[in-house]
Design an enzyme around this catalytic site. Structure first.
Site, PDB file in Angstrom:
ATOM      1  N   HIS A   1       0.808  -1.213   0.000  1.00  0.00           N
ATOM      2  CA  HIS A   1       0.000   0.000   0.000  1.00  0.00           C
ATOM      3  C   HIS A   1       0.844   1.266   0.000  1.00  0.00           C
ATOM      4  O   HIS A   1       0.527   2.236  -0.677  1.00  0.00           O
ATOM      5  CB  HIS A   1      -0.917   0.003   1.229  1.00  0.00           C
ATOM      6  CG  HIS A   1      -2.041  -0.964   1.087  1.00  0.00           C
ATOM      7  ND1 HIS A   1      -2.838  -1.365   2.130  1.00  0.00           N
ATOM      8  CD2 HIS A   1      -2.494  -1.617   0.004  1.00  0.00           C
ATOM      9  CE1 HIS A   1      -3.737  -2.215   1.683  1.00  0.00           C
ATOM     10  NE2 HIS A   1      -3.545  -2.392   0.403  1.00  0.00           N
TER      11      HIS A   1
ATOM     12  N   ARG B   1      -4.517  -0.924 -15.162  1.00  0.00           N
ATOM     13  CA  ARG B   1      -4.344  -2.141 -14.359  1.00  0.00           C
ATOM     14  C   ARG B   1      -5.496  -2.228 -13.355  1.00  0.00           C
ATOM     15  O   ARG B   1      -5.432  -1.595 -12.306  1.00  0.00           O
ATOM     16  CB  ARG B   1      -3.008  -2.100 -13.618  1.00  0.00           C
ATOM     17  CG  ARG B   1      -1.779  -2.154 -14.517  1.00  0.00           C
ATOM     18  CD  ARG B   1      -0.510  -2.056 -13.679  1.00  0.00           C
ATOM     19  NE  ARG B   1       0.684  -2.456 -14.385  1.00  0.00           N
ATOM     20  CZ  ARG B   1       1.615  -1.616 -14.843  1.00  0.00           C
ATOM     21  NH1 ARG B   1       1.461  -0.320 -14.673  1.00  0.00           N
ATOM     22  NH2 ARG B   1       2.698  -2.088 -15.447  1.00  0.00           N
TER      23      ARG B   1
ATOM     24  N   ARG C   1      -7.399  -3.665 -18.655  1.00  0.00           N
ATOM     25  CA  ARG C   1      -6.930  -5.050 -18.546  1.00  0.00           C
ATOM     26  C   ARG C   1      -7.724  -5.761 -17.458  1.00  0.00           C
ATOM     27  O   ARG C   1      -7.905  -5.208 -16.372  1.00  0.00           O
ATOM     28  CB  ARG C   1      -5.436  -5.064 -18.204  1.00  0.00           C
ATOM     29  CG  ARG C   1      -4.859  -6.472 -18.211  1.00  0.00           C
ATOM     30  CD  ARG C   1      -3.371  -6.454 -18.044  1.00  0.00           C
ATOM     31  NE  ARG C   1      -2.983  -6.031 -16.707  1.00  0.00           N
ATOM     32  CZ  ARG C   1      -1.724  -5.856 -16.336  1.00  0.00           C
ATOM     33  NH1 ARG C   1      -0.747  -6.040 -17.206  1.00  0.00           N
ATOM     34  NH2 ARG C   1      -1.433  -5.486 -15.113  1.00  0.00           N
TER      35      ARG C   1
ATOM     36  N   GLU D   1       3.257 -11.613 -22.963  1.00  0.00           N
ATOM     37  CA  GLU D   1       4.206 -11.512 -21.844  1.00  0.00           C
ATOM     38  C   GLU D   1       4.727 -12.871 -21.396  1.00  0.00           C
ATOM     39  O   GLU D   1       5.557 -12.971 -20.508  1.00  0.00           O
ATOM     40  CB  GLU D   1       3.596 -10.725 -20.667  1.00  0.00           C
ATOM     41  CG  GLU D   1       2.233 -11.163 -20.217  1.00  0.00           C
ATOM     42  CD  GLU D   1       1.630 -10.233 -19.161  1.00  0.00           C
ATOM     43  OE1 GLU D   1       2.308  -9.333 -18.667  1.00  0.00           O
ATOM     44  OE2 GLU D   1       0.451 -10.446 -18.828  1.00  0.00           O
TER      45      GLU D   1
ATOM     46  N   ASN E   1       7.633  -6.029 -19.172  1.00  0.00           N
ATOM     47  CA  ASN E   1       8.114  -6.278 -17.802  1.00  0.00           C
ATOM     48  C   ASN E   1       8.143  -7.778 -17.522  1.00  0.00           C
ATOM     49  O   ASN E   1       9.142  -8.322 -17.051  1.00  0.00           O
ATOM     50  CB  ASN E   1       7.206  -5.610 -16.768  1.00  0.00           C
ATOM     51  CG  ASN E   1       7.026  -4.141 -17.035  1.00  0.00           C
ATOM     52  OD1 ASN E   1       7.821  -3.551 -17.743  1.00  0.00           O
ATOM     53  ND2 ASN E   1       5.989  -3.552 -16.474  1.00  0.00           N
ATOM     54  N   ASP E   2       7.026  -8.438 -17.840  1.00  0.00           N
ATOM     55  CA  ASP E   2       6.990  -9.875 -17.607  1.00  0.00           C
ATOM     56  C   ASP E   2       7.729 -10.639 -18.690  1.00  0.00           C
ATOM     57  O   ASP E   2       8.407 -11.622 -18.408  1.00  0.00           O
ATOM     58  CB  ASP E   2       5.536 -10.362 -17.518  1.00  0.00           C
ATOM     59  CG  ASP E   2       4.987 -10.168 -16.118  1.00  0.00           C
ATOM     60  OD1 ASP E   2       5.706 -10.504 -15.158  1.00  0.00           O
ATOM     61  OD2 ASP E   2       3.866  -9.662 -15.977  1.00  0.00           O
TER      62      ASP E   2
ATOM     63  N   ARG F   1      11.749 -10.160 -11.814  1.00  0.00           N
ATOM     64  CA  ARG F   1      11.778  -8.698 -11.990  1.00  0.00           C
ATOM     65  C   ARG F   1      11.888  -7.944 -10.680  1.00  0.00           C
ATOM     66  O   ARG F   1      12.179  -6.749 -10.673  1.00  0.00           O
ATOM     67  CB  ARG F   1      10.544  -8.239 -12.785  1.00  0.00           C
ATOM     68  CG  ARG F   1       9.227  -8.519 -12.099  1.00  0.00           C
ATOM     69  CD  ARG F   1       8.047  -8.373 -13.065  1.00  0.00           C
ATOM     70  NE  ARG F   1       7.323  -7.135 -12.901  1.00  0.00           N
ATOM     71  CZ  ARG F   1       6.171  -6.859 -13.489  1.00  0.00           C
ATOM     72  NH1 ARG F   1       5.612  -7.738 -14.290  1.00  0.00           N
ATOM     73  NH2 ARG F   1       5.561  -5.727 -13.297  1.00  0.00           N
TER      74      ARG F   1
ATOM     75  N   CYS G   1       3.302  -1.978 -23.780  1.00  0.00           N
ATOM     76  CA  CYS G   1       2.841  -1.256 -22.593  1.00  0.00           C
ATOM     77  C   CYS G   1       3.708  -1.552 -21.360  1.00  0.00           C
ATOM     78  O   CYS G   1       3.356  -1.179 -20.254  1.00  0.00           O
ATOM     79  CB  CYS G   1       1.381  -1.571 -22.291  1.00  0.00           C
ATOM     80  SG  CYS G   1       1.083  -3.275 -21.819  1.00  0.00           S
TER      81      CYS G   1
HETATM   82  C1  PEP Z   1       4.157  -6.114 -18.170  1.00  0.00           C
HETATM   83  O1  PEP Z   1       4.278  -7.247 -17.710  1.00  0.00           O
HETATM   84  O2  PEP Z   1       4.987  -5.580 -18.936  1.00  0.00           O
HETATM   85  C2  PEP Z   1       2.992  -5.287 -17.837  1.00  0.00           C
HETATM   86  C3  PEP Z   1       2.783  -4.137 -18.444  1.00  0.00           C
HETATM   87  O3  PEP Z   1       2.170  -5.724 -16.856  1.00  0.00           O
HETATM   88  P1  PEP Z   1       2.508  -5.654 -15.289  1.00  0.00           P
HETATM   89  O4  PEP Z   1       3.722  -4.801 -15.128  1.00  0.00           O
HETATM   90  O5  PEP Z   1       1.293  -5.090 -14.668  1.00  0.00           O
HETATM   91  O6  PEP Z   1       2.737  -7.090 -14.956  1.00  0.00           O
HETATM   92 MG    MG Z   2       2.627  -8.263 -16.750  1.00  0.00          MG
END
Ligand code: PEP
Ligand code: MG
Length: 752
Positions: free
Chosen positions: A360, A467, A503, A601, A624-625, A635, A672
């Site tokens: 949080h 998100r 999403r 991802e 990111n994933d 990550r 994204c």
């Molecule tokens: C990602 O995985 O790149 C992504 C945008 O989703 P999150 O960071 O919410 O997992």
């Molecule tokens: Mg992701």
């Protein structure tokens, strides 16, 4: 041996500072190995010397004084070779150098091992004996001790405990945690301690229980008022919905169980403070006992509430903190209420020993735009009040009493970030058009309603990733259909007619809901995203109904499905979406079927674009994933952070192929993940033919600047060059060069 080792490690971890830790090491190791001497030398980063930091057996006067220059003595041999050196006759070694002040003349045998942390030789651990030579077991034991202690030594060092070495050596070291909120902050540490020590409250028998009940109820009411005030304070900075964080606290304070159990405890003969302690500990323990860190976090919230009530019982709730102009708020576990108590205009950063990127306090810091580092578990909280700190919220790093060079560098970065943001403001109203006239839509990533205005102000042409798990994470139970509908409607309305990619719920991994525990050994490879929602149609259907109803009459909704790894998941999800859609239509809702796409991802999808394309309207790459799964690098793990590289050739080649395959089917691909906010990577994405970029609002102006300064043809040429390269560092250097020659060097120098 294992037992001895564990005991030493435990004792060292409990040491107050580095000197004490080193003294424990030399004493215990000498004892365990039956050696005559045990000593530790540490490397002094400023001079390059090795300094004797602790010894049992050599002259204690030499501690802190005896210095060996780099290249000098057996210590340097161990440091250079980075392997054990075991000698029966040390003085006979050609590199042996005798130091009269050490008092080591009588010791012939020598065993030294390097202490290595993150590939850096921190120092050398040595045992010596007059006669006895050291065997293979001794070498193994000493190596194991050194490897176990390297981390503890590195972190004690970072906290400034390396007395005896030059100050600036310590100042260039840092503590690693997790990136909580992006940005760079410099300022003075203000350590916040919980308002009252609940655990220390004893039981005390009483005569007049009604008087204690009155005291408790008055304190409870005062705490409720306090939370309402804090929530109100956040009025300007947070939207009403985002202030749901405080509702969690209000709910706890309003809970009849809390009130009833405490009054029962009082009537059983305990005073108000003791009765409250018992209730809170009982409640918190239920959560504590669950292994899941997110659930334990909930226990933290309960204890925070308890301490607040206790402070009112003890009448010391009004103590005013002193916040200097550039305050860095530091604590073992900064709570949402502690963060909101500090005056926002003075807050330059937040550092919390506990917490994760999705706790949080991190969410709140992001919403407020305050750089934050969380999960800094080696934080020496008790020793840093009033010290100068640098908070790097991008890397999740904290510098304590930084070296002048580090401070200046970060000051420059912070200033450049400000200047850049101001200079780029003019860009916010202009569209992103390449030099050869191609318009590239730029969208914002968000999950907070508070982000809407900043995103619009920075020229977001829509939301590329909303998100939806964020509003879920800030509540104490699943939000109902109406509540969700209201939240989604606000985003859709605010951006209409610009598109909003909502999403569906992406929980699991590092995003777990306190009220929906998921216990797994390997959560990133477990029950995440669409796997959860397909298994729980009751949750999925409520969310879809809320999303579709929120879109009525607006026509700017796009649906995005997270964590797809099999085509069947897309089919099943689309079936459910179609069913919910027709039910709503039958019920008279004026909605249109939204375009639906999936996140790329999981690596399996890279090889099934041909199969997936006919099933979707668009693709959105979650770098990111994708980076973490493709490179097998967590990550959120600071230890392997250097391996997490969005410019890894494998990732770039995979992306280029995805875009080509999707284009063959006429399906657009957007990005994204955070990669879309990296100026160097943006050139490559442009060259690949990415149809739109979505990133944090703060990065949008820079990306627009890059797009406006390159042509698609140039970007393609650069991409072709890069796809032939095999090393990500060389790729980064090459791209930075290209940015520099296009006159965008400040983007590179600003550390982005
Ligand atoms: C990602 O995985 O790149 C992504 C945008 O989703 P999150 O960071 O919410 O997992
Ligand atoms: Mg992701």
């Amino acid at each position: 041996m294992l037992h001895t080792l564990r005991r030493i490690v435990n004792e060292v971890n409990e040491a107050q500072n580095l000197s004490e830790a080193l003294r424990i090491i030399v004493r215990r190791v000498r004892q365990a190995m039956g050696a005559d001497v045990c000593s530790v030398y540490l490397s002094d980063a400023s001079s390059g010397d090795y300094v004797l930091m602790a010894t049992e057996g050599l002259n204690p006067q030499a501690v802190g004084r005896l210095r060996l220059a780099r290249g000098e003595g057996l210590v340097s041999v161990v440091a250079e070779t980075q392997e054990p050196l075991n000698l029966e006759d040390a003085p006979a070694h050609p590199r042996f150098s005798y130091c009269a002040e050490s008092g080591e003349a009588p010791y012939r045998t020598f065993l030294g091992v390097p202490i290595i942390h993150h590939r850096q030789v921190m120092g050398i651990l040595i045992v010596q004996h007059t006669e006895r030579s050291f065997g293979e077991d001794d070498v193994s034991f000493l190596l194991t001790v050194a490897s176990q202690l390297a981390g503890a030594i590195a972190h004690a060092d970072a906290s400034g405990g390396i007395k005896g070495l030059a100050d600036d050596a310590a100042g260039s070291r840092h503590i690693d945690g997790l990136p909580g909120a992006p940005g760079v902050g410099l300022g003075t540490a203000v350590v916040v301690y919980p308002p009252a020590n609940l655990e220390a409250i004893p039981d005390r028998a009483i005569q007049d229980s009604e008087k204690e009940v009155t005291i408790f109820l008055a304190a409870l009411e005062a705490a409720r008022r306090e939370i309402r005030d804090l929530s109100r304070r956040m009025n300007a900075a947070l939207s009403k919905e985002d202030r749901a964080l405080f509702e969690a606290y209000a709910l706890m304070l309003d809970s009849t169980t809390l009130e009833r159990r405490t009054i029962e405890n009082i009537r059983a003969g305990n005073w108000a403070a003791g009765a409250l302690r018992a209730t809170i500990i009982e409640h918190a323990r239920i959560f504590d006992e669950m292994d899941d860190p997110y659930i334990s976090e909930r226990a933290g919230d309960i204890r925070d509430v308890g301490r607040r009530i206790l402070a009112h019982i003890q009448n010391n709730a009004t103590s005013q903190m002193d916040y200097p102009a550039q305050t860095i708020l530091v604590g073992e576990e900064i709570s949402v209420t502690e963060l909101s108590q500090a005056p926002l205009e003075r807050l330059a950063g937040v550092v919390s020993g506990a917490g994760s990127t999705s706790s949080h306090v991190a969410i709140l810091a992001r919403a407020l735009g305050i750089p934050a580092v969380v999960g800094a578990s080696y934080l020496p909280v008790s020793r840093i009040d009033g010290r100068e700190l640098v908070v790097d919220g991008y890397k999740g790093r904290v510098f304590i009493s930084p070296h002048a060079a580090v401070r200046d560098e970060y000051r420059r970065l912070a200033r450049e970030e400000e200047e850049l943001a101001a200079g780029l403001e003019e860009f916010s109203t202009r569209p992103a058009i390449t030099r050869d006239g191609v318009r590239v839509p730029l969208y914002a990533n968000t999950g907070l309603l508070s982000d809407i205005n900043p995103s619009l102000a920075r020229g977001a042409e829509g939301v590329g990733l909303y998100r939806t798990e964020f509003p879920f994470m800030m509540r104490q139970q699943f939000p109902g259909e109406e509540e969700q509908c209201r939240i989604y409607r606000r985003v859709l309305e605010a951006f209409s007619p610009r598109p909003v990619y909502l999403r569906t719920l992406d929980i699991g991994g590092d995003k777990v809901l306190p009220y929906f525990p998921i216990h797994e050994d390997n959560p990133f490879l477990g029950w995440r995203g669409i796997r959860v929602t397909l298994d729980h149609p009751e949750i999925f259907v409520v969310q879809l109904r809320a999303i579709l109803r929120a879109s009525a009459g607006l026509d700017n909704l796009r649906l995005l499905l997270p964590m797809v790894s099999h085509v069947a998941e897309v089919d099943q999800a689309r079936d459910i979406i179609a069913r919910v859609f027709s039910e709503l239509k039958e019920a008279g809702e004026s909605i249109t079927m939204p375009e639906t796409g999936i996140m790329i991802e999981v690596p399996s999808t890279l090889y099934q674009i041909e199969d997936l394309a006919p099933r979707v309207d668009f693709f959105s790459v979650g770098t990111n994933d994708l980076t973490q799964y493709l490179l097998a690098v967590d990550r959120n793990n600071a230890r392997v952070a250097a391996l997490y590289d969005i410019l890894h050739p494998a990732l770039l080649r995979a992306l280029a192929q995805v875009v080509l395959a999707a284009q063959r089917h006429g399906k657009p691909v957007s990005v994204c993940g955070e990669m879309a906010g990296d100026p160097a990577a943006a050139i490559l994405l442009l060259g690949m033919g990415i149809s739109s970029f979505s990133t944090t609002a703060a990065s949008l102006p820079r990306i627009k600047w890059v797009i406006c300064n390159f042509s698609i043809a140039e970007a393609r040429n650069i991409l072709d060059e890069v796809l032939l390269m095999e090393d990500s560092h060389a790729i980064r250097a090459y791209l930075n060069d290209r940015l520099d020659s296009a006159g965008l060097g400040s983007l590179v120098r600003a550390g982005k």
